[in-house]
Design an enzyme around this catalytic site. Structure first.
Site, PDB file in Angstrom:
ATOM      1  N   ASP A  12      15.210 -20.841 -15.237  1.00 46.75           N
ATOM      2  CA  ASP A  12      13.809 -21.568 -14.785  1.00 46.75           C
ATOM      3  C   ASP A  12      13.548 -22.327 -15.643  1.00 46.75           C
ATOM      4  OD1 ASP A  12      12.659 -19.562 -13.713  1.00 46.75           O
ATOM      5  OD2 ASP A  12      11.880 -18.492 -14.942  1.00 46.75           O
ATOM      6  N   LYS A  34      19.547 -15.742 -11.509  1.00 49.11           N
ATOM      7  CA  LYS A  34      18.593 -15.734 -10.653  1.00 49.11           C
ATOM      8  C   LYS A  34      17.859 -17.336 -10.244  1.00 49.11           C
ATOM      9  CE  LYS A  34      13.513 -14.694 -11.967  1.00 49.11           C
ATOM     10  NZ  LYS A  34      12.983 -15.340 -10.512  1.00 49.11           N
ATOM     11  N   ASP A  63      15.821 -16.382  -5.197  1.00 49.39           N
ATOM     12  CA  ASP A  63      14.571 -15.898  -5.178  1.00 49.39           C
ATOM     13  C   ASP A  63      13.434 -16.396  -4.129  1.00 49.39           C
ATOM     14  OD1 ASP A  63      12.251 -14.508  -5.908  1.00 49.39           O
ATOM     15  OD2 ASP A  63      12.362 -15.002  -8.151  1.00 49.39           O
ATOM     16  N   LEU A  64      13.443 -16.651  -2.914  1.00 47.52           N
ATOM     17  CA  LEU A  64      12.235 -17.438  -2.414  1.00 47.52           C
ATOM     18  C   LEU A  64      11.434 -16.298  -1.684  1.00 47.52           C
ATOM     19  CD1 LEU A  64      15.364 -19.590  -0.613  1.00 47.52           C
ATOM     20  CD2 LEU A  64      13.581 -20.103  -2.768  1.00 47.52           C
ATOM     21  N   LYS A  65      11.511 -15.414  -1.915  1.00 50.72           N
ATOM     22  CA  LYS A  65      10.772 -14.121  -1.698  1.00 50.72           C
ATOM     23  C   LYS A  65      10.093 -14.554  -0.064  1.00 50.72           C
ATOM     24  CE  LYS A  65       8.460 -13.399  -6.324  1.00 50.72           C
ATOM     25  NZ  LYS A  65       9.533 -14.628  -6.847  1.00 50.72           N
ATOM     26  N   TYR A  67       7.974 -15.233   3.607  1.00 50.44           N
ATOM     27  CA  TYR A  67       7.570 -14.033   4.603  1.00 50.44           C
ATOM     28  C   TYR A  67       6.833 -14.830   5.169  1.00 50.44           C
ATOM     29  CZ  TYR A  67       3.008 -12.154   4.699  1.00 50.44           C
ATOM     30  OH  TYR A  67       1.585 -11.435   5.479  1.00 50.44           O
ATOM     31  N   ASP A  68       7.289 -14.715   6.557  1.00 53.08           N
ATOM     32  CA  ASP A  68       6.780 -15.474   8.264  1.00 53.08           C
ATOM     33  C   ASP A  68       6.658 -14.175   8.947  1.00 53.08           C
ATOM     34  OD1 ASP A  68       6.327 -17.185   9.679  1.00 53.08           O
ATOM     35  OD2 ASP A  68       6.934 -18.463   7.922  1.00 53.08           O
ATOM     36  N   PRO A  70       8.881 -11.913  12.188  1.00 51.36           N
ATOM     37  CA  PRO A  70       9.813 -10.858  12.139  1.00 51.36           C
ATOM     38  C   PRO A  70      11.462 -12.215  12.470  1.00 51.36           C
ATOM     39  CG  PRO A  70       8.440 -10.137  12.888  1.00 51.36           C
ATOM     40  CD  PRO A  70       7.600 -10.944  13.140  1.00 51.36           C
ATOM     41  N   ASN A  71      11.144 -12.944  14.088  1.00 48.80           N
ATOM     42  CA  ASN A  71      12.012 -14.009  13.987  1.00 48.80           C
ATOM     43  C   ASN A  71      12.474 -14.749  12.903  1.00 48.80           C
ATOM     44  OD1 ASN A  71      13.866 -14.108  15.959  1.00 48.80           O
ATOM     45  ND2 ASN A  71      12.447 -16.394  16.153  1.00 48.80           N
ATOM     46  N   THR A  72      11.349 -15.803  12.208  1.00 51.36           N
ATOM     47  CA  THR A  72      11.525 -16.858  11.792  1.00 51.36           C
ATOM     48  C   THR A  72      11.827 -16.354   9.873  1.00 51.36           C
ATOM     49  OG1 THR A  72       9.538 -17.895  12.377  1.00 51.36           O
ATOM     50  CG2 THR A  72      10.446 -18.377  10.159  1.00 51.36           C
ATOM     51  N   THR A 123       2.558  -9.178  -9.260  1.00 50.56           N
ATOM     52  CA  THR A 123       2.064  -9.018 -10.593  1.00 50.56           C
ATOM     53  C   THR A 123       1.153  -9.620 -11.033  1.00 50.56           C
ATOM     54  OG1 THR A 123       3.861 -10.022 -11.306  1.00 50.56           O
ATOM     55  CG2 THR A 123       4.057  -7.677 -11.591  1.00 50.56           C
ATOM     56  N   ARG A 183      11.927  -7.464 -22.082  1.00 45.99           N
ATOM     57  CA  ARG A 183      12.730  -8.424 -23.547  1.00 45.99           C
ATOM     58  C   ARG A 183      13.358  -7.534 -24.016  1.00 45.99           C
ATOM     59  NH1 ARG A 183      10.680 -11.462 -20.991  1.00 45.99           N
ATOM     60  NH2 ARG A 183       9.117 -12.607 -21.550  1.00 45.99           N
ATOM     61  N   GLN A 192       4.116 -12.190 -20.525  1.00 46.57           N
ATOM     62  CA  GLN A 192       4.171 -10.552 -19.639  1.00 46.57           C
ATOM     63  C   GLN A 192       3.173  -9.909 -20.267  1.00 46.57           C
ATOM     64  OE1 GLN A 192       5.766 -10.352 -16.662  1.00 46.57           O
ATOM     65  NE2 GLN A 192       7.720 -11.644 -17.008  1.00 46.57           N
ATOM     66  N   ARG A 213      13.478 -16.732 -20.980  1.00 48.09           N
ATOM     67  CA  ARG A 213      12.806 -17.255 -21.473  1.00 48.09           C
ATOM     68  C   ARG A 213      13.520 -16.617 -23.344  1.00 48.09           C
ATOM     69  NH1 ARG A 213       6.563 -17.338 -20.465  1.00 48.09           N
ATOM     70  NH2 ARG A 213       7.120 -15.293 -19.127  1.00 48.09           N
TER      71      ARG A 213
HETATM   72  O1  C5P Z   1      10.738 -15.869 -18.605  1.00 47.97           O
HETATM   73  P1  C5P Z   1      11.180 -14.316 -18.814  1.00 47.97           P
HETATM   74  O2  C5P Z   1      11.603 -13.590 -19.518  1.00 47.97           O
HETATM   75  O3  C5P Z   1       9.014 -13.735 -19.019  1.00 47.97           O
HETATM   76  O4  C5P Z   1      11.716 -14.577 -17.118  1.00 47.97           O
HETATM   77  C1  C5P Z   1      11.082 -13.388 -15.940  1.00 47.97           C
HETATM   78  C2  C5P Z   1      11.173 -14.122 -14.900  1.00 47.97           C
HETATM   79  O5  C5P Z   1      10.732 -13.308 -13.401  1.00 47.97           O
HETATM   80  C3  C5P Z   1      10.246 -15.204 -13.848  1.00 47.97           C
HETATM   81  O6  C5P Z   1      11.079 -16.280 -13.222  1.00 47.97           O
HETATM   82  C4  C5P Z   1       9.591 -14.815 -13.213  1.00 47.97           C
HETATM   83  O7  C5P Z   1       8.621 -15.881 -12.408  1.00 47.97           O
HETATM   84  C5  C5P Z   1      10.259 -13.811 -12.542  1.00 47.97           C
HETATM   85  N1  C5P Z   1       9.335 -12.401 -12.614  1.00 47.97           N
HETATM   86  C6  C5P Z   1       7.954 -12.010 -13.020  1.00 47.97           C
HETATM   87  N2  C5P Z   1       7.802 -11.133 -12.446  1.00 47.97           N
HETATM   88  C7  C5P Z   1       7.330 -10.899 -11.976  1.00 47.97           C
HETATM   89  C8  C5P Z   1       8.304 -11.420 -10.354  1.00 47.97           C
HETATM   90  C9  C5P Z   1       8.923 -12.711 -11.322  1.00 47.97           C
HETATM   91  O8  C5P Z   1       7.997 -12.814 -14.265  1.00 47.97           O
HETATM   92  N3  C5P Z   1       6.402 -10.029 -10.957  1.00 47.97           N
END
Ligand code: C5P
Length: 232
Positions: A12, A34, A63-65, A67-68, A70-72, A123, A183, A192, A213
């Site tokens: 990140d 990731k 991690d591109l998630k 969403y579109d 189905p065919n796309t 989240t 953590r 978080q 982090r």
């Molecule tokens: O720095 P940290 O450990 O909090 O990073 C968590 C990673 O997980 C970040 O890339 C954040 O965007 C991702 N993430 C998240 N919660 C989600 C989905 C993804 O923290 N629900």
């Protein structure tokens, strides 16, 4: 997934250069990396190649998630799978069962096809904001989304460590859970809301912990990665 929990390091940092410097420091370790929206939009496929060039054994989670329609979604999934560089990517469960099935069907015969995960509820939603979009309480709907994904042939979900066990109980032991908000040794939570440490993640049968982090902000990221891996 029945074998040991895996570490996925979130790349990140704000530039490819900084991310690659971090990866250089941890190049001898058995980790997943990731790569998110920001990096991928800016640095593209070349960045994935650069990561694999540092150590071909690194596994990449894109991690591109998706969403579109189905065919796309299936077209995009096919392109990702055919890179031969990506070991795991994800889609949104709210794209629906048909979209998820179409994705899984499209990539099924591609050699070394990646694992596919689904995001249930983002989240960042609190219950009110979630209800305004989906008309249901977040917990109820997230469980339904998890069942949808499982029954659509998806390999697992992105979820909180606090939901991991419940999701496995509602689907299967082998249904993969990948959990951010970790953590490892009780470090600062940052933004978080709820964080879990390694023992909690293990008890809850988490398959992948995602850590950002606590690793990239550490003075010695290599030391932290080594210590995490020793504890998995
Ligand atoms: O720095 P940290 O450990 O909090 O990073 C968590 C990673 O997980 C970040 O890339 C954040 O965007 C991702 N993430 C998240 N919660 C989600 C989905 C993804 O923290 N629900």
């Amino acid at each position: 997934m029945s074998n040991a929990m895996k570490l996925c390091v979130s790349l990140d940092l704000p530039s490819a250069k900084e991310n690659l410097e971090l990866v250089q420091k941890i190049k001898d370790y058995d980790v997943w990396l990731k790569v998110g929206f920001r990096s991928y939009i800016r640095d593209g496929k070349k960045f994935l190649e650069d990561l694999k060039a540092i150590n071909p054994n690194f596994k990449i989670f894109l991690d591109l998630k998706l969403y579109d329609i189905p065919n796309t979604m299936a077209d995009a999934a096919q392109e990702i799978a055919q890179f031969g560089l990506v070991d795991m990517f994800n889609v949104h469960a709210s794209a629906g069962r048909k979209a998820m099935k179409t994705v899984m069907d499209r990539i099924k015969d591609i050699p070394n096809k990646p694992l596919v995960l689904a995001v249930t509820a983002l989240t960042s939603f609190d219950n009110e904001a979630f209800k305004a979009v989906y008309n249901e309480d977040i917990e109820t709907k997230a469980t339904k989304f998890a069942v949808d994904t499982y029954e659509s042939g998806i390999d697992g979900v992105v979820c909180s460590a606090f939901e991991s066990l419940d999701i496995k109980n509602n689907t299967s032991e082998n249904f993969v859970t990948l959990c951010p908000g970790i953590r490892p040794f009780g470090e600062d939570a940052g933004d978080q809301e709820r964080v879990a440490d390694i023992p909690f993640s293990k008890e809850n049968k988490v398959d992948f912990i995602v850590v950002g982090r606590p690793i990239y902000k550490a003075e010695n990221p290599e030391f932290i990665v080594k210590r995490i891996l020793e504890n998995l």
